[in-house]
Enzyme design. Structure first.
Site, PDB file in Angstrom:
ATOM      1  N   SER A  90       0.781  -1.155  -0.041  1.00 42.45           N
ATOM      2  CA  SER A  90       0.160  -0.148   0.450  1.00 42.45           C
ATOM      3  C   SER A  90       0.623   1.620   0.048  1.00 42.45           C
ATOM      4  O   SER A  90       0.499   1.988  -0.072  1.00 42.45           O
ATOM      5  CB  SER A  90      -0.765  -0.189   1.597  1.00 42.45           C
ATOM      6  N   THR A 193      -0.940   3.410   3.350  1.00 42.42           N
ATOM      7  CA  THR A 193      -1.407   4.453   3.893  1.00 42.42           C
ATOM      8  C   THR A 193       0.095   4.339   5.345  1.00 42.42           C
ATOM      9  O   THR A 193      -0.769   3.645   6.012  1.00 42.42           O
ATOM     10  CB  THR A 193      -2.082   5.879   3.862  1.00 42.42           C
ATOM     11  N   THR A 211       1.125   6.878  -0.222  1.00 42.82           N
ATOM     12  CA  THR A 211       0.597   5.852  -0.168  1.00 42.82           C
ATOM     13  C   THR A 211       1.052   5.318  -1.649  1.00 42.82           C
ATOM     14  O   THR A 211       1.432   6.231  -2.985  1.00 42.82           O
ATOM     15  CB  THR A 211      -1.161   5.951   0.001  1.00 42.82           C
ATOM     16  N   ARG A 221      -6.922   8.579 -10.470  1.00 42.90           N
ATOM     17  CA  ARG A 221      -7.152   8.403  -9.388  1.00 42.90           C
ATOM     18  C   ARG A 221      -6.167   9.061  -8.158  1.00 42.90           C
ATOM     19  O   ARG A 221      -4.863   8.702  -7.869  1.00 42.90           O
ATOM     20  CB  ARG A 221      -7.983   7.749  -9.192  1.00 42.90           C
ATOM     21  N   VAL A 222      -6.435  10.095  -7.477  1.00 46.88           N
ATOM     22  CA  VAL A 222      -6.135  10.513  -6.713  1.00 46.88           C
ATOM     23  C   VAL A 222      -6.528  10.079  -5.309  1.00 46.88           C
ATOM     24  O   VAL A 222      -8.162  10.984  -4.964  1.00 46.88           O
ATOM     25  CB  VAL A 222      -4.931  12.120  -6.738  1.00 46.88           C
ATOM     26  N   GLY A 223      -5.937   9.636  -4.441  1.00 45.12           N
ATOM     27  CA  GLY A 223      -6.896  10.358  -3.054  1.00 45.12           C
ATOM     28  C   GLY A 223      -5.994  11.525  -1.897  1.00 45.12           C
ATOM     29  O   GLY A 223      -5.897  12.615  -1.950  1.00 45.12           O
ATOM     30  N   ASP A 224      -6.441  10.782  -0.815  1.00 45.07           N
ATOM     31  CA  ASP A 224      -6.060  11.801   0.344  1.00 45.07           C
ATOM     32  C   ASP A 224      -4.920  11.840   0.148  1.00 45.07           C
ATOM     33  O   ASP A 224      -4.858  13.284   1.189  1.00 45.07           O
ATOM     34  CB  ASP A 224      -7.633  11.584   1.402  1.00 45.07           C
ATOM     35  N   THR A 244      -5.984   7.507   7.363  1.00 42.50           N
ATOM     36  CA  THR A 244      -6.016   6.182   5.794  1.00 42.50           C
ATOM     37  C   THR A 244      -7.584   6.051   6.346  1.00 42.50           C
ATOM     38  O   THR A 244      -7.898   6.056   6.877  1.00 42.50           O
ATOM     39  CB  THR A 244      -4.872   5.609   7.269  1.00 42.50           C
ATOM     40  N   GLY A 245      -7.241   5.566   5.206  1.00 41.02           N
ATOM     41  CA  GLY A 245      -8.590   4.494   4.649  1.00 41.02           C
ATOM     42  C   GLY A 245      -8.908   5.380   3.179  1.00 41.02           C
ATOM     43  O   GLY A 245      -7.776   5.703   2.691  1.00 41.02           O
ATOM     44  N   GLY A 247      -9.973   7.474   1.501  1.00 46.70           N
ATOM     45  CA  GLY A 247      -9.860   8.157   0.719  1.00 46.70           C
ATOM     46  C   GLY A 247     -10.588   9.374   0.139  1.00 46.70           C
ATOM     47  O   GLY A 247     -10.410  10.308   0.722  1.00 46.70           O
TER      48      GLY A 247
HETATM   49  N1  GLY Z   1      -5.877   6.863   1.772  1.00 48.89           N
HETATM   50  C1  GLY Z   1      -5.215   6.287   0.620  1.00 48.89           C
HETATM   51  C2  GLY Z   1      -6.085   6.428  -0.662  1.00 48.89           C
HETATM   52  O1  GLY Z   1      -7.308   6.202  -0.076  1.00 48.89           O
HETATM   53  O2  GLY Z   1      -5.416   7.063  -1.337  1.00 48.89           O
END
Ligand code: GLY
Length: 334
Positions: A90, A193, A211, A221-224, A244-245, A247
């Protein structure tokens, strides 16, 4: 931590506590609530990071602080250990690929003064966290993405690294393509993450987050994790938080910023995390089978954690040692 947890059955008290937390009615899916606890301030440096892999990251960050390095050096070096672990699925180039079979990386870093650097949708660079720091220190910008980010990194001393897809990962990717379901199961392999937040012995803070993002995500795609205020937020006058989790759920409530703002208003770190989780639950009625976790560290070393479902672990390094803890959680249904 376990002895600090008290789970209350869904009750008038629980309902009141949740309603107070965000000013909206609690979702009926929440079956348990956590009695907020107060964490005492800690003397000296404190390093706090997500999941079991946080132990290795904390150990490195601690060594950097002990050797007289800055807290910014510590948060960068700590998560870089996990980025270099090619068995980690991850974080870093060993992470799960996107829908098109490409590993793309997101990271950000922020210092005591609120300076910030971020990189997203980055390919073939081993240490996105160091690219994020370099963007912060060497450009007038906060975030670079994709090809432009890679181009800038290569121009600025970073080198490309190509990691072949592991056979087991390839099999998972091939299997996933048959159903193409975008809803990550919670706590898979006990990580998703690495976020690391720290305060040094002088009360200076910094944080880092890195991450490979959601497995099999849509390409692009871009997460948090690279979003300042989403996966990470540091305010040197108040404290720091990381997430974490899933995003998308974190971004929608500006999760880490929310936690820090709650602390700014006097809410205890653990309670701040709990209220952020509650906000996610309130805004996503029926939310099931997904995980989000927050860590909070106040400038004086007081800290806290909370997650949507059971199973979010975090690592805490103080002068008393480096240890693993399980976060309190709001929803009983994993
Ligand atoms: N928290 C990592 C993501 O959703 O990319």
């Amino acid at each position: 931590m376990t002895d600090r947890r008290q789970f209350l059955k869904w009750s008038a008290l629980g309902t009141a506590a949740l309603a107070t937390g965000c000013g909206t009615a609690p979702p009926p899916e929440v079956e348990n609530v956590v009695q907020p606890t107060k964490t005492l301030p800690l003397k000296g440096p404190v390093v706090l990071s997500t999941w079991d892999h946080g132990l290795a990251a904390n150990a490195k960050a601690w060594d950097v602080l002990k050797a007289g390095g800055s807290v910014l050096d510590a948060v960068e070096s700590g998560v870089a250990v996990v980025e270099s672990d090619m068995s980690n699925r991850s974080v870093g180039l060993g992470g799960m690929p996107d829908r098109d079979g490409v590993v793309t990386l997101d990271a950000c870093i922020q210092d005591h003064e609120g300076r910030a650097g971020a990189v997203a949708f980055l390919e073939q660079i081993e240490h996105p966290i160091s690219v994020a720091r370099a963007i912060m220190e060497r450009t007038p910008h906060v975030m670079l993405v994709g090809e432009g980010a890679q181009h800038w990194a290569l121009e600025n001393g970073f080198t490309k690294r190509s990691v072949p897809m592991d056979a087991a990962v390839r099999k998972q990717w091939e299997d996933w393509k048959k159903e193409q379901r975008y809803w990550p199961a919670p706590n898979v392999e006990n990580h998703d993450t690495i976020g690391l937040i720290a305060v040094d012995g002088n009360g200076h803070m910094a944080g880092s987050c890195t991450t490979s993002g959601m497995a099999f995500k849509v390409h692009g795609r871009v997460g948090d994790s690279p979003i300042i205020g989403g996966g990470l937020f540091v305010d040197g006058d108040v404290g720091a938080a990381c997430a974490t989790g899933t995003g998308e759920l974190v971004i929608r409530i500006a999760g880490s910023h929310t936690v820090v703002e709650l602390m700014r208003n006097g809410v205890e770190p653990e309670e701040a995390c709990r209220q952020a989780v509650q906000r996610i639950l309130a805004k996503n009625p029926g939310l099931k089978d997904t995980q989000v976790g927050f860590l909070a560290l106040r400038k004086d070393g007081a800290h806290g954690a909370c997650s949507v479902v059971k199973g979010f672990t975090y690592a805490l390094h103080t002068s008393e040692g480096n240890s693993l803890h399980e976060a309190t959680f709001l929803s009983a249904t994993p």
